[in-house]
Motif scaffolding. Structure first.
Motif, PDB file in Angstrom:
ATOM      1  N   GLU A 133     -12.384  36.893  12.894  1.00  0.00           N
ATOM      2  CA  GLU A 133     -11.047  37.114  13.458  1.00  0.00           C
ATOM      3  C   GLU A 133     -10.548  35.853  14.158  1.00  0.00           C
ATOM      4  OE1 GLU A 133      -8.663  40.322  16.318  1.00  0.00           O
ATOM      5  OE2 GLU A 133     -10.800  40.600  15.862  1.00  0.00           O
TER       6      GLU A 133
ATOM      7  N   SER B  90     -11.486  32.771  13.426  1.00  0.00           N
ATOM      8  CA  SER B  90     -11.191  31.785  12.379  1.00  0.00           C
ATOM      9  C   SER B  90      -9.847  32.071  11.722  1.00  0.00           C
ATOM     10  CB  SER B  90     -12.302  31.790  11.324  1.00  0.00           C
ATOM     11  OG  SER B  90     -13.536  31.394  11.904  1.00  0.00           O
ATOM     12  N   GLU B  91      -9.531  33.353  11.544  1.00  0.00           N
ATOM     13  CA  GLU B  91      -8.252  33.714  10.947  1.00  0.00           C
ATOM     14  C   GLU B  91      -7.092  33.297  11.858  1.00  0.00           C
ATOM     15  OE1 GLU B  91      -5.338  35.310   8.421  1.00  0.00           O
ATOM     16  OE2 GLU B  91      -7.444  34.749   8.068  1.00  0.00           O
TER      17      GLU B  91
ATOM     18  N   ARG C  43      -4.033  30.601  10.988  1.00  0.00           N
ATOM     19  CA  ARG C  43      -2.596  30.841  11.134  1.00  0.00           C
ATOM     20  C   ARG C  43      -1.946  29.802  12.034  1.00  0.00           C
ATOM     21  NH1 ARG C  43      -2.826  37.368  12.256  1.00  0.00           N
ATOM     22  NH2 ARG C  43      -3.758  37.963  10.243  1.00  0.00           N
TER      23      ARG C  43
ATOM     24  N   ARG D 272      -8.500  27.391   4.940  1.00  0.00           N
ATOM     25  CA  ARG D 272      -9.427  28.452   5.342  1.00  0.00           C
ATOM     26  C   ARG D 272     -10.866  27.953   5.349  1.00  0.00           C
ATOM     27  NH1 ARG D 272      -7.405  33.494   5.846  1.00  0.00           N
ATOM     28  NH2 ARG D 272      -5.367  33.947   4.880  1.00  0.00           N
TER      29      ARG D 272
ATOM     30  N   GLU E 182     -13.378  27.952   8.716  1.00  0.00           N
ATOM     31  CA  GLU E 182     -14.522  28.862   8.742  1.00  0.00           C
ATOM     32  C   GLU E 182     -15.544  28.414   9.779  1.00  0.00           C
ATOM     33  OE1 GLU E 182     -17.699  30.915   5.631  1.00  0.00           O
ATOM     34  OE2 GLU E 182     -16.065  29.634   4.897  1.00  0.00           O
TER      35      GLU E 182
END
Length: 762
Positions: A583, A585-586, A590, A634, A638
């Motif tokens: 979460e 990393s996401e 963004r 992405r 990570e």
């Protein structure tokens, strides 16, 4: 006539002053003193004896009696005077008395008013209408255009008072103002006019002690300018009033069931109120009424005042009804359902109602006090915690206006900080330093009355006593917890608030808004009291909840795990730590994408354009689209949680093939390497000095030799002298002419006649 009946007679008056004066007048007519056959009972004051049969009482006295004795044993008649004022207690009494008459047909009920629309009331009570045309004197009405007068209200009042004194050679002038603050300002403004006409200025409002009110209303041989609120609008006849000056304004209290906050605003009085005010000049003689507004303004006003029941806090009303076991009641004007629901919710918070909406023992205990349920809850909690005297003092202070200062503009703004404005008020009361004497007197009366109702408990001292009192204050205001944001900016559940500059609670991170007022979209907190998270856990654990979430902190450039403790939805405690996991990393992905992927690697737009060119030459070469860039970003995010951890973002492409089809740079004969520019919709081009191309016969080609570059040939000033994709044609046709111009402008540079066979020297 009423005294000819058996039993006790109650006459309900909407104001304390009216109750006292009416009792005095009737007693005088009977040749008695007040307290014999005729008496009165108002808050903090009573004049009744064993022989008293007719009592003038204020509204709260009657509704409390109805609550404790729903059948009104021994009472044979109730008169509701000045019904048009439609205070909350008036409407409640009217509804309860109507209900009572269903079982007590012997109870006489009279509703009286000079301006009320009688038909709806008569229908509600199933009663006949009796009209009594009393003696009235002619009152001449004069209107004024506010636009032709000074902008400040007190100056307009002073101007009209001067006119009234001049046009009426004798008699008093009665001035209607919206509040005590306006009276103070008008007192100063009218001083010169009063002196000129040998008149004395006297104030009249509900917060004055009885002797000062008497000074305004009792007969006087000296001419007076009486500056009054709407207390003199009805029920009170001031002998000798020859002129009325009416501002047409009233200070109106309202309450929002949505925010739970009261508001107080100056508004236009209704036509009925204006008529009542003008009529004060014609009670004992002919007179004049000067209205500080136009006739058009008067005609546009509502006919009657909006009943208080439709616009104020109904908490005490609901508690009294629940104590009588009443859930449903027929009203002259039914209160808004949202206001009733808000009152029930607050009573539940205070512990006065159970889950089924029935009154609890605590609720019944609260009814023993002539206080708002919030304040009664403070007294009960303080007694339970061993600080009964402090709780009584706090309750008395909160029931009156702030005693600390005579005028709001005189309040010191550098007062020491304190944990609670209530503590500061208590100190001021006991030290009697810089306080409003009238307000302090009323507080002392309230203290004595409340103290008689509180049982003795073990007494705490020192810091323990102070803590116990602050928790007791919290008990009455658990719905008004606020958190300091910065300075005087506060956060409330569902909104923002501002701490008044006069508050001494300047350091507490958490507090309750004890005295607060809705002002537009924000709330002004005048009296605050500190609370702690531990006290909230102790007092209302069911209103606390804790949650954790991972959020992006843009200022810190990282994903954080935030743990929040909320009280009624208001964040009262917050801890932050660096987050980890998918979460986090996401969120990093963004944020990096929003910031621009190029910040973390090569120029992706340039890469995208090169790939598009290569794809046009060889369709088997993959395009670099948004999905490819997102995949690369992405991959870089990570295992990371912050921008500081984010390394280079690299898009996976066949770099050898890309360089062969769409090289990024090219080396010119001068030895200079220059970038090849790829832009959508344009042929690839390079830009360099003309001399860098000396020794080069033909235009360089890329894309497996299929595309000629566009060349921007620059002069030493870095401006293009030619743009071409045919270098050999340029040397042959254009260079000789351009060479002459360049030699003239830049003589220190070499401009060979044969540019192809003379290599550039860099």
């Amino acid at each position: 006539m009423l005294l000819e009946r058996e039993g006790e007679i109650l006459v309900l008056e909407p104001r304390r002053m009216a109750a006292r004066m009416a009792a005095r007048r009737v007693a005088e007519e009977r040749g008695e003193r007040v307290g014999e056959t005729i008496g009165y009972a108002v808050r903090f004051e009573e004049a009744r004896g064993p022989k008293t049969r007719l009592s003038f009482v204020t509204e709260g006295i009657l509704t409390r009696r109805l609550s404790s004795d729903p059948t009104l044993r021994g009472v044979s008649a109730v008169v509701l005077d000045e019904l048009h004022e439609r205070h909350v207690h008036t409407d409640v009494a009217l509804a309860l008395l109507r209900r009572l008459r269903e079982t007590r047909r012997d109870l006489a009920l009279v509703a009286m008013s000079a301006t009320l629309d009688a038909e709806p009331v008569a229908k509600f009570l199933d009663a006949p209408i009796v009209r009594a045309e009393g003696r009235r004197f002619e009152v001449e009405i004069a209107y004024d255009d506010p636009g032709a007068q000074p902008p400040h209200l007190e100056l307009r009042v002073a101007s009209m008072v001067r006119r009234a004194l001049a046009e009426s050679p004798d008699g008093h002038v009665l001035v209607f103002l919206p509040g005590a603050a306006e009276i103070r300002r008008a007192t100063d403004a009218c001083a010169s006019a009063a002196k000129k006409y040998d008149a004395v200025i006297v104030p009249l409002h509900g917060d004055l002690p009885p002797d000062e009110q008497d000074r305004a209303v009792l007969p006087s041989t000296r001419r007076r300018v009486i500056l009054s609120t709407n207390v003199a609008e009805s029920s009170v006849t001031i002998d000798g009033v020859a002129a009325v000056v009416d501002t047409g304004l009233v200070r109106r209290a309202e309450h929002s069931p949505y925010t739970g906050m009261p508001s107080l605003r100056i508004d236009k009085a209704s036509r009925a109120s204006c008529v009542q005010r003008a009529g004060r000049a014609g009670r004992t003689r002919e007179g004049r009424a000067y209205r500080l507004y136009t006739r058009h303004d008067f005609d546009a006003r509502p006919e009657h005042e909006t009943p208080e029941l439709l616009r104020v806090d109904l908490t005490q009303t609901v508690l009294e009804l629940r104590a009588s076991g009443i859930r449903e009641l027929a009203w002259l004007d039914a209160p808004p359902p949202k206001s009733l629901a808000a009152a029930e919710d607050l009573l539940s918070r205070l512990g006065a109602l159970d889950a089924a909406g029935a009154i609890t023992e605590l609720g019944r205990s609260m009814l023993a006090f002539p206080l708002h349920p919030r304040v009664a809850r403070i007294v009960i909690e303080a007694a339970r915690r061993g600080v009964a005297d402090d709780g009584v003092t706090a309750a008395a202070l909160l029931g009156e206006r702030d005693i600390r200062f005579r005028r709001s503009d005189a309040r010191p703004r550098d007062a020491p900080t304190d944990r609670s404005d209530v503590l500061a008020m208590m100190d001021a009361l006991f030290e009697k330093d810089d306080i409003d004497r009238n307000a302090a007197r009323r507080v002392e009366l309230a203290r004595k009355q409340i103290r008689r109702l509180v049982p003795e408990k073990q007494r705490l001292d020192g810091d323990d006593a102070e803590d116990a009192l602050l928790v007791s204050i919290l008990a009455g205001y658990t719905d008004r917890v606020t958190r300091r944001l910065s300075g005087r900016s506060l956060a409330l559940s569902g909104g923002k608030a501002e701490l008044a500059e006069t508050s001494v609670v300047r350091d507490a991170p958490l507090m309750v808004a004890v005295d607060a007022e809705q002002r537009g979209s924000t709330v002004l907190v005048r009296i605050a009291s500190e609370v702690t998270p531990e006290q909230l856990v102790e007092m209302a654990p069911d209103r606390l909840d804790e949650d954790a979430a991972i959020e992006w902190n843009d200022a810190a450039g990282r994903a954080e795990r935030i743990t929040r403790v909320r009280f009624d939805g208001l964040v009262i405690e917050e801890t932050r730590a660096l987050a980890a996991g998918p979460e986090a990393s996401e969120l990093l992905f963004r944020a990096a994408k929003a910031r621009g992927v190029a910040s973390f690697g090569e120029d992706f737009e340039a890469l995208r354009a090169r790939a598009a060119f290569a794809h046009a030459i060889d369709p088997t070469f993959a395009l670099v689209d948004d999905a490819a860039i997102d995949t690369a970003l992405r991959a870089a995010c990570e295992g990371c949680s912050s921008l500081a951890e984010l390394g280079a973002v690299i898009v996976s492409v066949d770099s050898h093939k890309l360089e062969r089809l769409a090289p990024s740079r090219i080396t010119l004969p001068s030895g200079r390497t220059t970038r090849i520019n790829y832009e959508p919709g344009k042929d690839p081009f390079i830009a360099s000095r003309l001399q860098d191309f000396l020794g080069l016969r033909d235009t360089p080609r890329i894309g497996a030799g299929r595309v000629a570059l566009v060349l921007h040939l620059l002069a030493p000033n870095q401006r293009a002298v030619q743009v071409t994709s045919d270098l050999s044609g340029f040397w042959e046709r254009h260079y000789p002419k351009i060479r002459k111009e360049l030699m003239r402008k830049y003589p220190r540079h070499a401009w060979p006649e044969d540019p192809v066979n003379q290599p550039s020297r860099g």
